[in-house]
Motif scaffolding. Sequence first.
Motif, PDB file in Angstrom:
ATOM      1  N   MET A 285       0.859  -1.285   0.001  1.00 11.42           N
ATOM      2  CA  MET A 285      -0.039   0.010   0.029  1.00 11.42           C
ATOM      3  C   MET A 285       0.881   1.214  -0.134  1.00 11.42           C
ATOM      4  SD  MET A 285      -3.013   0.962   2.542  1.00 11.42           S
ATOM      5  CE  MET A 285      -3.269   2.640   3.162  1.00 11.42           C
ATOM      6  N   GLU A 286       0.549   2.092  -1.058  1.00 10.54           N
ATOM      7  CA  GLU A 286       1.246   3.349  -1.157  1.00 10.54           C
ATOM      8  C   GLU A 286       1.331   4.218   0.320  1.00 10.54           C
ATOM      9  OE1 GLU A 286       1.289   7.390  -3.627  1.00 10.54           O
ATOM     10  OE2 GLU A 286      -0.534   6.222  -3.590  1.00 10.54           O
ATOM     11  N   GLN A 287       2.239   4.709   0.695  1.00 12.27           N
ATOM     12  CA  GLN A 287       2.314   5.532   2.037  1.00 12.27           C
ATOM     13  C   GLN A 287       2.335   7.191   1.507  1.00 12.27           C
ATOM     14  OE1 GLN A 287       5.714   5.984   4.331  1.00 12.27           O
ATOM     15  NE2 GLN A 287       4.626   6.234   6.279  1.00 12.27           N
ATOM     16  N   LYS A 288       1.025   7.617   1.894  1.00  6.19           N
ATOM     17  CA  LYS A 288       0.955   9.251   1.507  1.00  6.19           C
ATOM     18  C   LYS A 288       1.441  10.119   2.724  1.00  6.19           C
ATOM     19  CE  LYS A 288      -3.370   8.438   0.964  1.00  6.19           C
ATOM     20  NZ  LYS A 288      -5.000   8.676   0.682  1.00  6.19           N
ATOM     21  N   VAL A 289       2.484  10.852   2.406  1.00  7.99           N
ATOM     22  CA  VAL A 289       3.065  11.594   3.373  1.00  7.99           C
ATOM     23  C   VAL A 289       2.826  13.113   3.018  1.00  7.99           C
ATOM     24  CG1 VAL A 289       5.309  12.211   4.339  1.00  7.99           C
ATOM     25  CG2 VAL A 289       4.901   9.823   3.722  1.00  7.99           C
ATOM     26  N   VAL A 290       2.717  13.800   4.077  1.00  4.95           N
ATOM     27  CA  VAL A 290       2.485  15.271   3.846  1.00  4.95           C
ATOM     28  C   VAL A 290       3.311  15.829   5.122  1.00  4.95           C
ATOM     29  CG1 VAL A 290       0.675  17.195   4.365  1.00  4.95           C
ATOM     30  CG2 VAL A 290       0.089  15.082   3.056  1.00  4.95           C
ATOM     31  N   LEU A 291       3.976  17.098   4.867  1.00  2.81           N
ATOM     32  CA  LEU A 291       4.750  17.770   5.859  1.00  2.81           C
ATOM     33  C   LEU A 291       3.844  19.160   6.287  1.00  2.81           C
ATOM     34  CD1 LEU A 291       7.365  18.692   7.393  1.00  2.81           C
ATOM     35  CD2 LEU A 291       7.904  19.826   5.524  1.00  2.81           C
ATOM     36  N   TYR A 292       3.771  19.299   7.532  1.00  5.34           N
ATOM     37  CA  TYR A 292       2.995  20.397   7.986  1.00  5.34           C
ATOM     38  C   TYR A 292       3.789  21.264   8.832  1.00  5.34           C
ATOM     39  CZ  TYR A 292      -0.980  22.932  10.307  1.00  5.34           C
ATOM     40  OH  TYR A 292      -1.909  24.055  10.596  1.00  5.34           O
ATOM     41  N   ILE A 293       3.862  22.471   8.426  1.00  2.00           N
ATOM     42  CA  ILE A 293       4.920  23.450   9.176  1.00  2.00           C
ATOM     43  C   ILE A 293       4.035  24.414   9.735  1.00  2.00           C
ATOM     44  CG2 ILE A 293       6.638  25.113   9.039  1.00  2.00           C
ATOM     45  CD1 ILE A 293       7.433  23.596   6.274  1.00  2.00           C
ATOM     46  N   GLU A 294       3.773  24.268  11.231  1.00  5.87           N
ATOM     47  CA  GLU A 294       2.922  25.072  12.011  1.00  5.87           C
ATOM     48  C   GLU A 294       3.341  25.223  13.437  1.00  5.87           C
ATOM     49  OE1 GLU A 294       0.430  27.110  13.337  1.00  5.87           O
ATOM     50  OE2 GLU A 294      -0.771  26.239  11.763  1.00  5.87           O
ATOM     51  N   ASP A 295       3.356  26.654  14.031  1.00  6.68           N
ATOM     52  CA  ASP A 295       3.913  26.861  15.205  1.00  6.68           C
ATOM     53  C   ASP A 295       2.702  26.505  16.185  1.00  6.68           C
ATOM     54  OD1 ASP A 295       2.863  29.019  14.154  1.00  6.68           O
ATOM     55  OD2 ASP A 295       3.315  30.216  15.874  1.00  6.68           O
ATOM     56  N   ASN A 296       1.326  26.420  15.887  1.00  4.82           N
ATOM     57  CA  ASN A 296       0.461  26.068  16.989  1.00  4.82           C
ATOM     58  C   ASN A 296       0.253  24.723  17.089  1.00  4.82           C
ATOM     59  OD1 ASN A 296      -2.829  25.788  17.609  1.00  4.82           O
ATOM     60  ND2 ASN A 296      -2.118  27.883  18.183  1.00  4.82           N
ATOM     61  N   PHE A 297       0.108  24.132  18.527  1.00  5.52           N
ATOM     62  CA  PHE A 297       0.043  22.656  18.630  1.00  5.52           C
ATOM     63  C   PHE A 297      -1.510  22.051  18.359  1.00  5.52           C
ATOM     64  CE2 PHE A 297      -1.595  19.694  21.861  1.00  5.52           C
ATOM     65  CZ  PHE A 297      -0.861  18.756  21.700  1.00  5.52           C
ATOM     66  N   HIS A 298      -2.492  23.022  18.683  1.00  9.33           N
ATOM     67  CA  HIS A 298      -3.751  22.706  18.479  1.00  9.33           C
ATOM     68  C   HIS A 298      -4.083  22.508  17.029  1.00  9.33           C
ATOM     69  CE1 HIS A 298      -4.519  23.099  22.704  1.00  9.33           C
ATOM     70  NE2 HIS A 298      -4.053  24.326  22.657  1.00  9.33           N
ATOM     71  N   ASN A 299      -3.667  23.454  16.207  1.00 10.63           N
ATOM     72  CA  ASN A 299      -3.572  23.316  14.781  1.00 10.63           C
ATOM     73  C   ASN A 299      -3.056  21.989  14.246  1.00 10.63           C
ATOM     74  OD1 ASN A 299      -5.243  25.640  14.354  1.00 10.63           O
ATOM     75  ND2 ASN A 299      -3.343  26.791  14.076  1.00 10.63           N
ATOM     76  N   ARG A 300      -2.057  21.550  14.657  1.00 11.95           N
ATOM     77  CA  ARG A 300      -1.199  20.314  14.361  1.00 11.95           C
ATOM     78  C   ARG A 300      -1.777  19.092  14.667  1.00 11.95           C
ATOM     79  NH1 ARG A 300       3.598  22.866  16.481  1.00 11.95           N
ATOM     80  NH2 ARG A 300       3.720  21.051  17.860  1.00 11.95           N
ATOM     81  N   ARG A 301      -2.365  19.420  15.985  1.00 10.88           N
ATOM     82  CA  ARG A 301      -3.134  18.194  16.263  1.00 10.88           C
ATOM     83  C   ARG A 301      -4.438  17.616  15.549  1.00 10.88           C
ATOM     84  NH1 ARG A 301      -5.150  18.069  22.442  1.00 10.88           N
ATOM     85  NH2 ARG A 301      -6.406  19.656  21.731  1.00 10.88           N
TER      86      ARG A 301
END
Length: 131
Positions: free
Chosen positions: A1-17
């Motif tokens: 199964m293909e692994q789909k990877v996204v990088l998120y650059i964000e300083d706010n913990f709640h948005n990252r979660r």
Amino acid sequence: MEQKVVLYIEDNFHNRRLVRKILQSQGYTLLEAEDGESGLAMIRQLKPPLILLDIGLPGMDGLELLAHIRADARLRHIPVIALTASAMRGDRERFLAAGCDDYISKPVQVTELLEKVAAHYPSNHRAKGEK
Ligand code: MN
């Protein structure tokens, strides 16, 4: 199964979660960076298929980071979706002109996030409208 990877650059913990939960529920693996400098280092090292980029970051902000990505021949093909709470008239045009492929305004809406990530993910061939 293909692994789909996204990088998120964000300083706010709640948005990252929040974004992590949404994307993981659809089978994506979310890589995370808390500031522009470490984000750029991860981009150079990992060359992620897709980048979610908060514009308001401490230190190097999102637009400066975007300029580094677009100036690098090894990285400039990577699709970048900007995220920001800023909703001023002309913001969307300003971010697209700076080299973003798309724009999401916060607070993040689940459907919009999933649709835009799927639309810009390079190897995504799923039928349109599939949730
Ligand atoms: Mn921020």
